[in-house]
Enzyme design. Structure first.
Site, PDB file in Angstrom:
ATOM      1  N   GLY A   7       0.814  -1.223   0.109  1.00 18.39           N
ATOM      2  CA  GLY A   7       0.030   0.103  -0.187  1.00 18.39           C
ATOM      3  C   GLY A   7       0.871   1.248  -0.121  1.00 18.39           C
ATOM      4  N   GLY A  97      -1.811  -2.523  10.022  1.00 19.55           N
ATOM      5  CA  GLY A  97      -2.324  -1.153  10.399  1.00 19.55           C
ATOM      6  C   GLY A  97      -3.888  -0.812   9.636  1.00 19.55           C
ATOM      7  N   HIS A 154     -12.371  12.483  10.742  1.00 17.75           N
ATOM      8  CA  HIS A 154     -11.311  12.180   9.788  1.00 17.75           C
ATOM      9  C   HIS A 154     -11.314  12.702   8.430  1.00 17.75           C
ATOM     10  CE1 HIS A 154     -10.268   8.947  12.746  1.00 17.75           C
ATOM     11  NE2 HIS A 154      -9.088   9.045  12.163  1.00 17.75           N
ATOM     12  N   LYS A 158     -11.848   8.809   4.202  1.00 15.90           N
ATOM     13  CA  LYS A 158     -11.978   7.723   5.022  1.00 15.90           C
ATOM     14  C   LYS A 158     -13.078   6.630   4.648  1.00 15.90           C
ATOM     15  CE  LYS A 158     -11.034   6.031   9.595  1.00 15.90           C
ATOM     16  NZ  LYS A 158      -9.984   4.859   9.401  1.00 15.90           N
TER      17      LYS A 158
HETATM   18  P1  NAD Z   1      -5.168   5.064   1.163  1.00 14.16           P
HETATM   19  O1  NAD Z   1      -6.349   4.804   0.500  1.00 14.16           O
HETATM   20  O2  NAD Z   1      -4.411   6.510   1.049  1.00 14.16           O
HETATM   21  O3  NAD Z   1      -3.915   3.993   0.805  1.00 14.16           O
HETATM   22  C1  NAD Z   1      -4.156   2.571   0.685  1.00 14.16           C
HETATM   23  C2  NAD Z   1      -3.147   2.176  -0.379  1.00 14.16           C
HETATM   24  O4  NAD Z   1      -3.211   0.778  -0.430  1.00 14.16           O
HETATM   25  C3  NAD Z   1      -3.569   2.687  -1.634  1.00 14.16           C
HETATM   26  O5  NAD Z   1      -2.432   3.151  -2.398  1.00 14.16           O
HETATM   27  C4  NAD Z   1      -4.174   1.437  -2.316  1.00 14.16           C
HETATM   28  O6  NAD Z   1      -3.900   1.370  -3.957  1.00 14.16           O
HETATM   29  C5  NAD Z   1      -3.335   0.300  -1.723  1.00 14.16           C
HETATM   30  N1  NAD Z   1      -3.804  -0.805  -1.912  1.00 14.16           N
HETATM   31  C6  NAD Z   1      -5.171  -1.332  -1.549  1.00 14.16           C
HETATM   32  N2  NAD Z   1      -5.170  -2.651  -1.818  1.00 14.16           N
HETATM   33  C7  NAD Z   1      -4.114  -3.154  -2.307  1.00 14.16           C
HETATM   34  C8  NAD Z   1      -3.600  -4.540  -2.447  1.00 14.16           C
HETATM   35  N3  NAD Z   1      -4.337  -5.337  -2.537  1.00 14.16           N
HETATM   36  N4  NAD Z   1      -2.111  -4.666  -2.770  1.00 14.16           N
HETATM   37  C9  NAD Z   1      -1.267  -3.435  -2.751  1.00 14.16           C
HETATM   38  N5  NAD Z   1      -1.825  -2.346  -2.282  1.00 14.16           N
HETATM   39  C10 NAD Z   1      -3.229  -2.097  -2.187  1.00 14.16           C
HETATM   40  O7  NAD Z   1      -5.370   4.779   2.584  1.00 14.16           O
HETATM   41  P2  NAD Z   1      -4.709   5.340   4.200  1.00 14.16           P
HETATM   42  O8  NAD Z   1      -5.089   6.483   4.472  1.00 14.16           O
HETATM   43  O9  NAD Z   1      -3.110   5.210   3.792  1.00 14.16           O
HETATM   44  O10 NAD Z   1      -5.094   4.144   4.911  1.00 14.16           O
HETATM   45  C11 NAD Z   1      -4.852   2.613   4.886  1.00 14.16           C
HETATM   46  C12 NAD Z   1      -5.459   2.093   6.180  1.00 14.16           C
HETATM   47  O11 NAD Z   1      -4.484   2.318   7.006  1.00 14.16           O
HETATM   48  C13 NAD Z   1      -6.865   2.178   6.273  1.00 14.16           C
HETATM   49  O12 NAD Z   1      -7.385   0.966   6.704  1.00 14.16           O
HETATM   50  C14 NAD Z   1      -6.790   3.321   7.617  1.00 14.16           C
HETATM   51  O13 NAD Z   1      -7.852   3.399   8.438  1.00 14.16           O
HETATM   52  C15 NAD Z   1      -5.406   2.584   8.315  1.00 14.16           C
HETATM   53  N6  NAD Z   1      -4.976   3.627   9.076  1.00 14.16           N
HETATM   54  C16 NAD Z   1      -4.431   3.015  10.209  1.00 14.16           C
HETATM   55  C17 NAD Z   1      -3.707   3.765  11.054  1.00 14.16           C
HETATM   56  C18 NAD Z   1      -2.934   3.123  12.291  1.00 14.16           C
HETATM   57  O14 NAD Z   1      -2.433   3.728  13.060  1.00 14.16           O
HETATM   58  N7  NAD Z   1      -3.377   1.844  12.567  1.00 14.16           N
HETATM   59  C19 NAD Z   1      -3.427   5.050  10.864  1.00 14.16           C
HETATM   60  C20 NAD Z   1      -3.957   5.717   9.480  1.00 14.16           C
HETATM   61  C21 NAD Z   1      -4.477   4.761   8.705  1.00 14.16           C
END
Ligand code: NAD
Length: 266
Positions: A7, A97, A154, A158
């Site tokens: 990701g 995450g 958020h 999201k």
């Molecule tokens: P985002 O949409 O900006 O990024 C997600 C990325 O994952 C995208 O580039 C997408 O193309 C890629 N992706 C999706 N499916 C994929 C796959 N099968 N293989 C490879 N890449 C893939 O989202 P974000 O804001 O970066 O958040 C991502 C996740 O992390 C969400 O679930 C969010 O809630 C979570 N998050 C968790 C925390 C934490 O501290 N745990 C903090 C922030 C965000």
């Protein structure tokens, strides 16, 4: 330690690429995103404005697991199952995450953690993990005369509601009251709902702009309101925590850990 980022083109993924590069204790082993991503084929470091590192962003998640000691996954809950399988096949530690898993998805993670080391955190920041502890403690002290409400905001993109962090704060508060969150959660209020039920924990979610993540746990009685508040100012708080957690997995026994384990707060 060899760390791969899945990701990597996302909001969190780009932060993670920078953080892996900053750490002297690890090197980037793979950077993966979906095949439609404009990032595919680019040098991972150049993609985030750093000097070239030679790791080319690909959509080959299988190779990424093979090449890595730990994988950091901030993607989407519908691909977690596949990542759990690859993690077990290759003995690769997993730092998860991604939020928004179903009950079945969470159960699958627990099963996989019998064989591999997994750190799953709804929130990787130190501040929010402190807030989990405080929410539990305050809920132990204040009785049901204090209504507990959890509010989060958020950014507009999201996709899951309420946030994973809000749910984890609810779980901590419910634990403090000696209850399971499912018994007392009040989610998705709309219309003529009737009066608030004593002892319930309410959730409200706001979406808009570029807000990285604001969370409040509110304790409201007839005569006073106490609020525990955390506001994320920079996604670096999550990526620092996730890289720290990846390094921590080295040599750990298989199991499902959270950020409190990593930080030694329990
Ligand atoms: P985002 O949409 O900006 O990024 C997600 C990325 O994952 C995208 O580039 C997408 O193309 C890629 N992706 C999706 N499916 C994929 C796959 N099968 N293989 C490879 N890449 C893939 O989202 P974000 O804001 O970066 O958040 C991502 C996740 O992390 C969400 O679930 C969010 O809630 C979570 N998050 C968790 C925390 C934490 O501290 N745990 C903090 C922030 C965000």
């Amino acid at each position: 330690m060899r760390i791969g980022v899945i990701g990597c083109a996302g909001r969190m993924g780009r932060e993670l690429l920078c953080e892996v590069q900053r750490s002297e204790k690890c090197e980037l082993s793979a950077a993966v995103d979906v095949k439609e991503s404009h990032s595919i084929g680019q040098d991972a470091n150049k993609f985030v404005g750093l000097p070239q590192c030679g790791v080319i962003i690909s959509d080959n998640v299988e190779e990424a697991f093979k090449a890595s000691d730990a994988i950091i996954d901030f993607t989407s809950p519908n691909v977690t199952q596949h990542h759990l399988e690859l993690s077990q096949e290759n003995g690769t530690n997993l730092v998860l995450g991604t939020t928004g898993h179903t009950e079945k998805g969470l159960a699958d993670i627990e099963i996989a953690a019998k064989k591999v080391t997994i750190v799953k955190a709804m929130n990787f920041s130190i501040g929010v993990n402190l807030l989990f502890g405080l929410a539990k403690q305050v809920s132990e002290i204040l009785n049901e005369d204090y209504d507990i409400e959890i509010m989060e905001m958020h950014h507009r993109n999201k996709v899951d509601v309420p946030s994973g962090t809000a749910i984890a704060l609810g779980e901590a508060a419910a634990k403090g009251r000696g209850k399971a969150l499912e018994e007392i959660a009040d989610r998705g209020r709309d219309g003529i709902t009737g009066a608030r039920k004593r002892g319930n924990i309410g959730f409200s979610s706001l979406r808009g702009g570029e807000v990285i993540g604001d969370h409040s746990v509110i304790y409201a009685s007839d005569s006073e309101i106490i609020e525990l508040v955390h506001k994320a100012g920079d996604r670096g708080i999550f990526s620092k925590g996730a890289v720290h957690a990846s390094l921590w997995t080295e040599g750990q026994k298989p199991g499902l850990y959270n950020m409190l384990d990593v930080l030694g707060l329990i």
